[in-house]
Design a protein around this motif. Sequence first.
Motif, PDB file in Angstrom:
ATOM      1  N   GLY A   1       0.814  -1.209   0.000  1.00 33.62           N
ATOM      2  CA  GLY A   1       0.000   0.000   0.000  1.00 33.62           C
ATOM      3  C   GLY A   1       0.851   1.264   0.000  1.00 33.62           C
ATOM      4  O   GLY A   1       0.518   2.244  -0.662  1.00 33.62           O
ATOM      5  N   ALA A   2       1.957   1.234   0.744  1.00 33.10           N
ATOM      6  CA  ALA A   2       2.863   2.386   0.754  1.00 33.10           C
ATOM      7  C   ALA A   2       3.478   2.589  -0.629  1.00 33.10           C
ATOM      8  O   ALA A   2       3.593   3.723  -1.107  1.00 33.10           O
ATOM      9  CB  ALA A   2       3.954   2.185   1.807  1.00 33.10           C
ATOM     10  N   ARG A   3       3.850   1.494  -1.288  1.00 33.73           N
ATOM     11  CA  ARG A   3       4.386   1.603  -2.645  1.00 33.73           C
ATOM     12  C   ARG A   3       3.331   2.196  -3.587  1.00 33.73           C
ATOM     13  O   ARG A   3       3.640   3.032  -4.430  1.00 33.73           O
ATOM     14  CB  ARG A   3       4.853   0.245  -3.149  1.00 33.73           C
ATOM     15  CG  ARG A   3       6.101  -0.266  -2.425  1.00 33.73           C
ATOM     16  CD  ARG A   3       6.570  -1.606  -2.986  1.00 33.73           C
ATOM     17  NE  ARG A   3       6.895  -1.540  -4.403  1.00 33.73           N
ATOM     18  CZ  ARG A   3       8.049  -1.076  -4.903  1.00 33.73           C
ATOM     19  NH1 ARG A   3       8.992  -0.652  -4.088  1.00 33.73           N
ATOM     20  NH2 ARG A   3       8.265  -1.065  -6.200  1.00 33.73           N
ATOM     21  N   LEU A   4       2.105   1.759  -3.415  1.00 31.21           N
ATOM     22  CA  LEU A   4       1.012   2.273  -4.238  1.00 31.21           C
ATOM     23  C   LEU A   4       0.803   3.768  -3.991  1.00 31.21           C
ATOM     24  O   LEU A   4       0.643   4.553  -4.934  1.00 31.21           O
ATOM     25  CB  LEU A   4      -0.269   1.494  -3.937  1.00 31.21           C
ATOM     26  CG  LEU A   4      -1.483   1.796  -4.778  1.00 31.21           C
ATOM     27  CD1 LEU A   4      -1.255   1.349  -6.211  1.00 31.21           C
ATOM     28  CD2 LEU A   4      -2.694   1.096  -4.188  1.00 31.21           C
ATOM     29  N   ALA A   5       0.825   4.182  -2.724  1.00 29.18           N
ATOM     30  CA  ALA A   5       0.623   5.593  -2.383  1.00 29.18           C
ATOM     31  C   ALA A   5       1.756   6.477  -2.909  1.00 29.18           C
ATOM     32  O   ALA A   5       1.544   7.651  -3.182  1.00 29.18           O
ATOM     33  CB  ALA A   5       0.506   5.749  -0.869  1.00 29.18           C
ATOM     34  N   LEU A   6       2.930   5.899  -3.063  1.00 32.80           N
ATOM     35  CA  LEU A   6       4.080   6.645  -3.577  1.00 32.80           C
ATOM     36  C   LEU A   6       4.234   6.512  -5.088  1.00 32.80           C
ATOM     37  O   LEU A   6       5.249   6.898  -5.661  1.00 32.80           O
ATOM     38  CB  LEU A   6       5.357   6.173  -2.881  1.00 32.80           C
ATOM     39  CG  LEU A   6       5.424   6.477  -1.389  1.00 32.80           C
ATOM     40  CD1 LEU A   6       6.602   5.764  -0.755  1.00 32.80           C
ATOM     41  CD2 LEU A   6       5.480   7.968  -1.142  1.00 32.80           C
ATOM     42  N   PHE A   7       3.237   5.930  -5.745  1.00 31.79           N
ATOM     43  CA  PHE A   7       3.219   5.750  -7.202  1.00 31.79           C
ATOM     44  C   PHE A   7       4.367   4.874  -7.690  1.00 31.79           C
ATOM     45  O   PHE A   7       4.886   5.075  -8.786  1.00 31.79           O
ATOM     46  CB  PHE A   7       3.222   7.097  -7.934  1.00 31.79           C
ATOM     47  CG  PHE A   7       2.060   7.963  -7.569  1.00 31.79           C
ATOM     48  CD1 PHE A   7       0.798   7.695  -8.080  1.00 31.79           C
ATOM     49  CD2 PHE A   7       2.211   9.036  -6.712  1.00 31.79           C
ATOM     50  CE1 PHE A   7      -0.282   8.492  -7.745  1.00 31.79           C
ATOM     51  CE2 PHE A   7       1.140   9.839  -6.360  1.00 31.79           C
ATOM     52  CZ  PHE A   7      -0.108   9.562  -6.883  1.00 31.79           C
ATOM     53  N   LEU A   8       4.757   3.904  -6.879  1.00 32.99           N
ATOM     54  CA  LEU A   8       5.787   2.941  -7.275  1.00 32.99           C
ATOM     55  C   LEU A   8       5.094   1.696  -7.820  1.00 32.99           C
ATOM     56  O   LEU A   8       3.945   1.411  -7.484  1.00 32.99           O
ATOM     57  CB  LEU A   8       6.666   2.587  -6.072  1.00 32.99           C
ATOM     58  CG  LEU A   8       7.465   3.749  -5.484  1.00 32.99           C
ATOM     59  CD1 LEU A   8       8.142   3.326  -4.187  1.00 32.99           C
ATOM     60  CD2 LEU A   8       8.477   4.265  -6.480  1.00 32.99           C
ATOM     61  N   PRO A   9       5.774   0.905  -8.644  1.00 32.02           N
ATOM     62  CA  PRO A   9       5.136  -0.291  -9.194  1.00 32.02           C
ATOM     63  C   PRO A   9       4.809  -1.311  -8.099  1.00 32.02           C
ATOM     64  O   PRO A   9       5.601  -1.528  -7.187  1.00 32.02           O
ATOM     65  CB  PRO A   9       6.179  -0.859 -10.159  1.00 32.02           C
ATOM     66  CG  PRO A   9       7.405  -0.047 -10.014  1.00 32.02           C
ATOM     67  CD  PRO A   9       7.121   1.122  -9.145  1.00 32.02           C
ATOM     68  N   VAL A  10       3.627  -1.886  -8.230  1.00 32.07           N
ATOM     69  CA  VAL A  10       3.164  -2.900  -7.283  1.00 32.07           C
ATOM     70  C   VAL A  10       2.545  -4.038  -8.086  1.00 32.07           C
ATOM     71  O   VAL A  10       1.673  -3.801  -8.916  1.00 32.07           O
ATOM     72  CB  VAL A  10       2.104  -2.336  -6.309  1.00 32.07           C
ATOM     73  CG1 VAL A  10       1.675  -3.388  -5.301  1.00 32.07           C
ATOM     74  CG2 VAL A  10       2.613  -1.104  -5.603  1.00 32.07           C
TER      75      VAL A  10
END
Length: 137
Positions: free
Chosen positions: A15-24
Motif C-alpha cells: 500500500g505504501a508503494r502504491l501511495a508513492l506511485f511505485l510499481p506494485v
Amino acid sequence: MSATLRGLAANLLAGARLALFLPVGRTAFRLDAAQLVLLAVVSSLVDVGVDWLRYGPDVVLDQAAFGSELTGFALLLLIATLLAWALGEAALVVALPIVVLSALPLLQLAHALPRVLAGDPERPEWIVEAVRWVLLA
C-alpha cells in the motif's frame, strides 16, 4: 497468527508503494477477510494518532468518531460490492477495500505533516504551503 501479521505487513508495504506511485504487483497484496478487518483497525488507530499529532496530547476522543470510521468503512465496502456486481468480479468485494486501506495509513500520516511543520516558528511558511499543495495534488 504470525502469518496474519506477515500478511498485514506485506499489505502495508504494498500500500505504501502504491501511495508513492511505485510499481506494485498483483500478488503483493494478501486478500482475505482477516486482512480487511486488521487494515480497518490500523486505519482507525492511525487516525487517532494523527489527530493526537495535529491537536496535541490534551485532545479528547469524541464518541462520534466511531460512527464516522464505521460509515467510511461501510461506504468503501458498498462501493466495492457495487463494482464487483457491475463488473462480474466477486473478488473485488474484498480486494478493493484491502488495496485502498493498505495505502491509506501513509496518506493519513502525510496529512499530519503540515500541522507538524507549522509548529516550528523558524520554518518559512512557504514550506508548509508547498507541502499542503503537494498533498492536494
